[in-house]
Design a protein around this motif. Structure first.
Motif: not given
Ligand code: G3I
Length: 458
Positions: A28-29, A32, A35, A37, A39, A116, A118
């Motif tokens: 996971e990102e 930021t 949220e 993040m 895959d 999110n 997207e």
């Protein structure tokens, strides 16, 4: 002191770095804007099930972090020819039923995840082909094929319009009132006849060039209470019955072709007459009296005896046939015999039906298969009419029709079906469970049973 602060700042800085590294390693990102993040991938494990002529179900595996999914169904693998509304159709769960499709058509299904806000790429399209529509049963009208006898249907005065009317006029040329030409309806109270529903049925039949088979002047199960509890003398009782028969038969002289003058007069499994109010008040020759009164009222009307289990109950049939033999010997007017034929796909056998029918036709009498219905669920072991059971029912309808179609022409009268739609059959209440005994389903669709009769007429 300064030294402590430096050490603490170094510790906090190191901690932030560790958190950053860990969040990267967990796939996971880093946080930021608040949220998580994940895959951004489409679902895997797409499964198609419950495929019918017009629908199927599609299910997929959950995607970590997906807020919802978008389902696309198209007629082409490139997904250009989408099927409304299944074009990026939002679905929060992990499956949907895709409906209102064309039969025998190949479709392609693809799902994407939305994380999110997207959209992921589309999944590889899954291919599914809907089932082909079963071949419709031939819709040849029964009366157009039954050229040597009448095709009969039980009728209600409420069926003389609408879809019942359409089927009656299309397929049948003989009507038997299912219940409205019985004593409890025609003679509801002493001295008061009510022929309104009979008039409607007879008028309709005449307008549509159909015979009317009167059913049934005398029947213990449709005798009005005032007759069961008749307060007059036996002689007055007999006078009342004579008046009722002559009033009714003469009213429809030349319009009602035939009558079940007496219905079900013998006990099951015995040679005895049922202990009815007619036997008790008029004596053991009450049937002869009723037949003679009928003939006096109409010199041309056909006089029938009618009963059930005439194929399988040898004792009862023997007694009824012996009575008819006696009538023939003594010139008591009688023209025909009705086998009701309330049977099932399991039996009786074609050979037994044929041999018992021959007992009647050998006597030169008319034979009426008067109330034919064939239970598809006699053992109450199915909850819907399976293809296999429908085929077995069709086969029995074909056998019965073949037997009737093979009797000598001079004995042919009518093959009468006891009801129109499965859901309207008396059998459902009588046996208290679901069945599909007739030729049409609840939507008036022709069933395999109907085809069985057509094939039996070939
Ligand atoms: O249609 C009316 C409905 O409007 C009303 O609300 C309801 C309640 O009164 O009655 C409905 O009529 C019923 C009719 O069946 C239609 O369902 C009658 O009450 C009811 O008496 C009638 O039963 C008939 C029964 O004979 C008695 O007459 C059955 O339909 C009929 O299938 C049955 O047929 C008999 C044969 O005549 C002789 N052989 C056996 C066979 C089965 O019992």
């Amino acid at each position: 002191m300064t030294n402590c602060i430096n050490h603490f700042s170094t510790f906090i800085y190191s901690l932030l770095i560790v958190i950053f590294v860990l969040s990267c390693n967990s796939g996971e990102e880093p946080m930021t804007g608040g949220e998580m993040m994940f895959d951004l991938v489409p679902p895997s494990g797409i499964e198609i099930s419950a495929v019918s002529e017009t629908s199927f179900r599609v299910e997929w595996n959950r995607v970590e972090g997906a807020e919802y999914y978008e389902v696309t169904v198209a007629r082409d693998m490139q997904l250009d020819d989408g099927v409304v509304p299944y074009i990026d159709l939002r679905e929060n769960g992990l499956g949907i039923n895709v409906i209102n499709l064309q039969s025998s058509t190949t479709y392609y299904v693809s799902i994407r995840s939305v994380i999110n806000g997207e959209e992921s790429s589309l999944s590889n399209p899954a291919e599914v082909t809907t089932l082909s529509e079963p071949d419709p049963e031939p819709d040849t009208a029964l009366k157009d094929v039954a050229t040597t006898f009448a095709m009969g249907m039980a009728v209600r005065s409420s069926w003389l319009t609408g879809q019942h009317d359409a089927v009656l006029r299309r397929e049948y040329n003989s009507l038997t009132a299912e219940f409205e030409m019985k004593m409890n309806i025609m003679y509801p109270s002493e001295g008061r006849f009510d022929f309104s529903r009979v008039d409607a049925i007879v008028d309709y039949a005449e307008a549509n060039d159909m015979h009317v088979h009167g059913h049934a002047l005398i029947w213990h199960a449709a005798t009005p209470d005032w007759v069961e509890n008749f307060s007059g003398t036996d002689e007055e009782f007999e006078e009342m019955v004579e008046d009722y028969i002559k009033t009714t038969v003469s009213r429809y002289q030349g319009r009602v072709r035939s009558w079940d003058v007496v219905n079900e007069a013998f006990d099951d499994g015995s040679g005895n007459l049922r202990n009815t109010v007619f036997l008790r008040r008029m004596g053991s020759d009450y049937i002869e009296k009723c037949y003679r009164w009928t003939r006096e009222a109409d010199p041309d009307v056909l006089i029938f005896y009618n009963d059930y289990n005439m194929v399988i109950d040898d004792t009862k049939r023997g007694a009824a046939v012996a009575m008819i033999d006696d009538f023939i010997a003594r010139d008591v007017p009688v023209d025909g015999f009705g086998f009701q034929m309330h049977i099932s796909y399991q039996g009786p056998s074609k050979s037994k039906i044929a041999s018992t029918a021959k007992e009647i036709t050998d006597r030169g009498l008319l034979l009426h298969f008067s109330e034919l219905d064939i239970r598809a669920n006699p053992n109450n072991n199915i909850s819907s009419l399976s293809e296999e059971r429908a085929e077995l029912q069709k086969a029995k309808y074909k056998e019965v029709t073949e037997v009737y179609n093979s009797i000598p022409d001079q004995s042919k009268f009518a093959l009468t079906i006891w009801g129109m739609r499965d859901n309207e059959s008396w059998l459902l209440d009588f046996w208290g469970h679901i069945d599909w005994p007739l030729l049409y389903d609840e939507q008036f669709n022709i069933k395999k049973a109907h085809t069985g009769i057509l094939e039996g007429l070939e």
